[in-house]
Structure formats: C-alpha cells, structure tokens
Enzyme design. Structure first.
Site, PDB file in Angstrom:
ATOM      1  N   HIS A  90     -53.122  18.063   3.948  1.00 15.08           N
ATOM      2  CA  HIS A  90     -52.713  16.570   3.791  1.00 15.08           C
ATOM      3  C   HIS A  90     -53.987  16.241   4.516  1.00 15.08           C
ATOM      4  CE1 HIS A  90     -48.590  17.648   2.866  1.00 15.08           C
ATOM      5  NE2 HIS A  90     -48.378  16.410   2.834  1.00 15.08           N
TER       6      HIS A  90
ATOM      7  N   ASP B 117      -7.094  -6.914  -4.024  1.00 14.54           N
ATOM      8  CA  ASP B 117      -6.904  -5.853  -5.099  1.00 14.54           C
ATOM      9  C   ASP B 117      -7.465  -6.274  -6.392  1.00 14.54           C
ATOM     10  OD1 ASP B 117      -6.416  -3.586  -3.648  1.00 14.54           O
ATOM     11  OD2 ASP B 117      -4.335  -3.434  -4.350  1.00 14.54           O
TER      12      ASP B 117
ATOM     13  N   HIS C 235       1.483   2.893  -3.321  1.00 10.70           N
ATOM     14  CA  HIS C 235       0.305   3.706  -4.000  1.00 10.70           C
ATOM     15  C   HIS C 235       0.944   5.145  -4.251  1.00 10.70           C
ATOM     16  CE1 HIS C 235      -2.812   1.063  -5.206  1.00 10.70           C
ATOM     17  NE2 HIS C 235      -2.932   0.446  -4.181  1.00 10.70           N
TER      18      HIS C 235
ATOM     19  N   GLU D 196      -9.467   1.201   5.610  1.00 14.09           N
ATOM     20  CA  GLU D 196      -9.653   0.578   4.346  1.00 14.09           C
ATOM     21  C   GLU D 196      -9.454  -1.015   4.024  1.00 14.09           C
ATOM     22  OE1 GLU D 196      -8.924   1.654  -0.527  1.00 14.09           O
ATOM     23  OE2 GLU D 196      -7.174   2.290   1.009  1.00 14.09           O
ATOM     24  N   HIS D 197      -8.031  -1.363   4.262  1.00  8.24           N
ATOM     25  CA  HIS D 197      -7.981  -2.790   4.381  1.00  8.24           C
ATOM     26  C   HIS D 197      -7.328  -2.966   5.592  1.00  8.24           C
ATOM     27  CE1 HIS D 197      -6.829  -0.846   0.517  1.00  8.24           C
ATOM     28  NE2 HIS D 197      -7.390  -2.020   0.037  1.00  8.24           N
TER      29      HIS D 197
ATOM     30  N   GLN E  68       0.776  -1.295   0.048  1.00 12.74           N
ATOM     31  CA  GLN E  68       0.080  -0.112  -0.123  1.00 12.74           C
ATOM     32  C   GLN E  68       0.779   1.196  -0.038  1.00 12.74           C
ATOM     33  OE1 GLN E  68      -3.402  -0.200  -0.591  1.00 12.74           O
ATOM     34  NE2 GLN E  68      -2.498  -2.121  -1.039  1.00 12.74           N
TER      35      GLN E  68
END
Length: 429
Positions: free
Chosen positions: A415, A356, A257, A322-323, A254
């Site tokens: 109404h 992934d 990235h 996230e992971h 990661q």
C-alpha cells in the site's frame, strides 16, 4: 388484560429465529430450489400450498390481472389509488441526489447514487391478504428508480379461485408488471437464486410467516433483504384523559393480526388501565377474528403501570415498539424524548390503521426491539451508493507521506509503495 408494573415487562421476543425443525425445513427448501430450480419450486408449492402448477403457469398473465379488476369493488379501487398517491408523495420527499465536492487543490470527492436493478416483493397470504403491503414495498422502490420489480404471492390467497384479486389489482395499480404465484420459503429462494422461469433479484422485501422470515435470513448475502420481521406490535401511551374505547380499539387492531402480535398500554393511571381492559373485552367479543385477537391479548397483551410519565417514556424507549401511539394531554411536549419507535402516532385521531393504509409513511416497520437501530422501509433501501474519489497531483504530493505512514503502521508495505512510486515519479525529493 394482565396488569404489570412497567419495570417488570420486556417486549423482546425471539420467535423469529425459529425452532431447529423450522430452520432445517427452510434449509432443505432453499438448497433444493438453488440446485433444482423450477422443479423444486413446483414440488414445494404442491406440498405446502396444495396447488399443482407447471413452469408455464407460474407467471400471472395479463388476462388474469384484467379479470381481477372485475372482481374488486369501486370503493376499493378509489381508496387504493388515493392511498398510492399519498404513499408516493411521502416517499418522493426522501429522494437524495448524487453529489460531488471540488476542492481548491483539484481533488474531487463525491457519492453516486444508483437504484438497484431488480427487486423482489413478497406479499403474504395465510391468515389474511394484504394489498396495502404491495403499495408499501413497491412504491418506495419505484420512487428510487428501480426498473424491474417482481411480486411473488402464494397461489391460493383468494382460496380456490387463486390469487386474491385485491392483491393483483393493488400490484397493477402500483405498476408491477411481473408477478408469480408462489409463496413460502421456495418463493424466497427462487427470487434469491433464480430459476429457468424467474430471474434472480438484488433484494427481497416484504413480510411473511416464520418460514419466509427464516428463508430471507438464509439467503441474505446472496441478496439483500429488508429485515427479518417479527410479529406485529403496538404500544399506546395514554393518560386518564384519553378515550378508553379508542385505546382498546387500537390495541385490538394489532392483536387481530396473529396470535403472536403484541398489544400494550402504558399508563400512569390504574383506573384508566382498568377501563381500557374492560373495553378490550367488550370490543373483542364483536370481532370476526376474535379467536386470533384473544390469543394475542392473553399471551402478549398487558397494561403497564408507570409511576410517572418519565418512567413510562423510559420503558417505551427500552421496548422500542414497532407502532407507538401517544394519547396524553400534551403529546408534542414529549415527542423529542421518544428515542426508539418504528412509527409514532400523535393524538386521538392518528389511529394506527391511518398509517397502515392511507397517510403515506411506510407501514413496514422494525419489530422486536430493532427500532433501536433500524428504520421503516424507505427509498434509501432501494439505492446503492458508490464513493467517488479523484485525487489531484497536488493533493497526493501534499498528503502522500501521511498515507504511507498509516499504511506502514498497519504492516501493508505494498500500500505504501503504491503511493511512494508516484511521489518518486513526480520528481519529489
């Protein structure tokens, strides 16, 4: 890697909100594309991507797609086809059906599910090209039944030769037939508002840089969006029995990235944390993207020491990563206690890249702590729901007074009278 007490660390960052200058740049681009259409798209493409296009060259041709097949290797084609099959099979299990419930008094209530008509998929370029992101966006939309799926990607993801052929092939394999060579905020605005060349969409999905993220936020409301994604994150929960080399490799998967990616080890063992830190340094030296990974590890990497497994789980739930990889002696024993995570990888062989690329679950996941309340991209993201109400005369006569009571409590006399007139017409005293 720095070593901290678990309670000292917080993962939430606000980088995706952008600087005032970035927000102003995006605002100008979005407004220009909304007002000027293709002309603005072409101008910003030349300015930011250094590629001069004309309206007739925005759309990728069938000939270019076929030529791309000749530029990719057979191993990639085999892998992308099998990955697509796995992703499709997983997402087909998410399909839900419309339903109707007929009650004894003749009332019928239900929910009608329909796919969105047109979806735009953004595929980034920049530091790397991501064919896998094509599959993860397109296939759930296809499974949902979306009839029109359009892809946009920067015009030079493959360098001077144009769009990366692997992106084009992945899109073709996923079934995309409409592709445009534009990127950045101008691509998001074109999808949202439409131009003479590009019809507008109902939803925009896909990751991108800060300008793409800010543009998606700016057009939300005119169209739907999947999320405003932040930098990638991984948290590994590991004990002293885990393999330090495996953990280090997954953290770096990661970190490479981008410089803002986050890679965190949570452990109860200082000795194991030291071993992982040493292993990270060893592996880092051998990575082609070492400069990017180094900045990520130095700025956003850490070993968090917890007093107990309970504390480790508590800090993970606060971070909502996230992971999340779980590499402890009995990982299934704590699975029910993990409340917040985009994707959970169990055991030493469930490395994050398995998710992934190949396993089938979606890799577009909530970031920056948003796993507390949001989910991975899924089939439901590409359908809309309509409620169905068929009220019988018997049911209205039985419940009309209650409906009028609630309406008048809110001060909405019209109404109440809409019900009252029906009760009177039906002869109720």
């Amino acid at each position: 890697m720095r070593m901290l007490r678990a309670e000292q660390f917080g993962l939430t960052r606000e980088v995706e909100y952008g600087t005032p200058e970035q927000n102003e740049t995006v605002r100008k681009i979005v407004e220009a594309v909304r007002n000027e259409g293709d002309a603005a798209v072409l101008a910003y493409t030349e300015e930011h991507d250094r590629v001069k296009l004309d309206p007739g060259s925005l759309r990728v041709t069938e000939g270019e797609i076929q030529a791309a097949y000749g530029r990719v290797d057979d191993a990639f084609l085999t892998a992308i086809r099998e990955a697509a099959a796995n992703i499709r099979a997983f997402h087909e299990k998410q399909l839900r059906q419309s339903w109707m419930d007929l009650q004894a008094d003749g009332t019928m209530l239900g929910q009608i599910l329909r796919p969105l008509k047109r979806v735009g998929v953004y595929v980034p370029g920049g530091k790397a090209a991501y064919p896998s992101s094509v599959l993860m966006n397109v296939i759930p939309a296809q499974v949902a039944g979306v009839p029109e799926i359009v892809m946009v990607t920067p015009p030079a993801t493959g360098g001077k030769e144009g769009i990366d052929p692997y992106i084009l092939v992945a899109a073709a394999e996923a079934g995309v037939k409409e592709m445009y060579r534009i990127g950045g905020a101008q691509a998001v605005a074109a999808l949202a508002y439409g131009t003479a060349t590009i019809p507008p969409v109902d939803k925009i999905c896909g990751p991108g840089n800060i300008f793409v993220a800010l543009a998606k936020r700016a057009v939300f409301g005119a169209v739907d969006i999947d999320s405003i994604a932040g930098p990638s994150e991984i948290v590994v929960l590991a004990d002293e029995q885990a393999d330090a080399a495996y953990v280090a490799a997954d953290l770096l998967s990661q970190a490479e990235h981008d410089e803002m990616a986050s890679a965190i080890l949570v452990t109860t063992s200082r000795e194991f944390g030291d071993r992982v830190a040493i292993e990270v340094e060893k592996q880092l030296a051998e990575l082609p993207r070492a400069d990017i990974a180094r900045k990520s590890i130095d700025s956003n990497g850490a070993v968090l020491l917890a007093e107990s497994l309970d504390e480790a789980i508590a800090v993970i739930n606060r971070m909502a990563p996230e992971h999340l990889e779980v590499m402890i002696a009995d990982p299934m024993s704590i699975l029910g206690r993990i409340e917040n995570a985009g994707a959970i990888f169990i055991g030493p062989y469930s490395s994050e890249p398995v998710g992934d690329y190949f396993a089938g679950p979606n890799h577009i996941l909530p970031t920056n702590g948003t796993a507390r309340f949001s989910s991975p991209v899924n089939v439901d993201d590409f359908v809309k729901k309509s409620s169905l109400i068929y009220y019988s005369k018997e049911a209205l006569l039985a419940n009309g007074d209650k409906i009028m009571t609630l309406a008048r409590h809110e001060g909405l006399e019209a109404h109440a009278r809409a019900i009252e007139i029906r009760l009177e017409r039906e002869g109720r005293e």
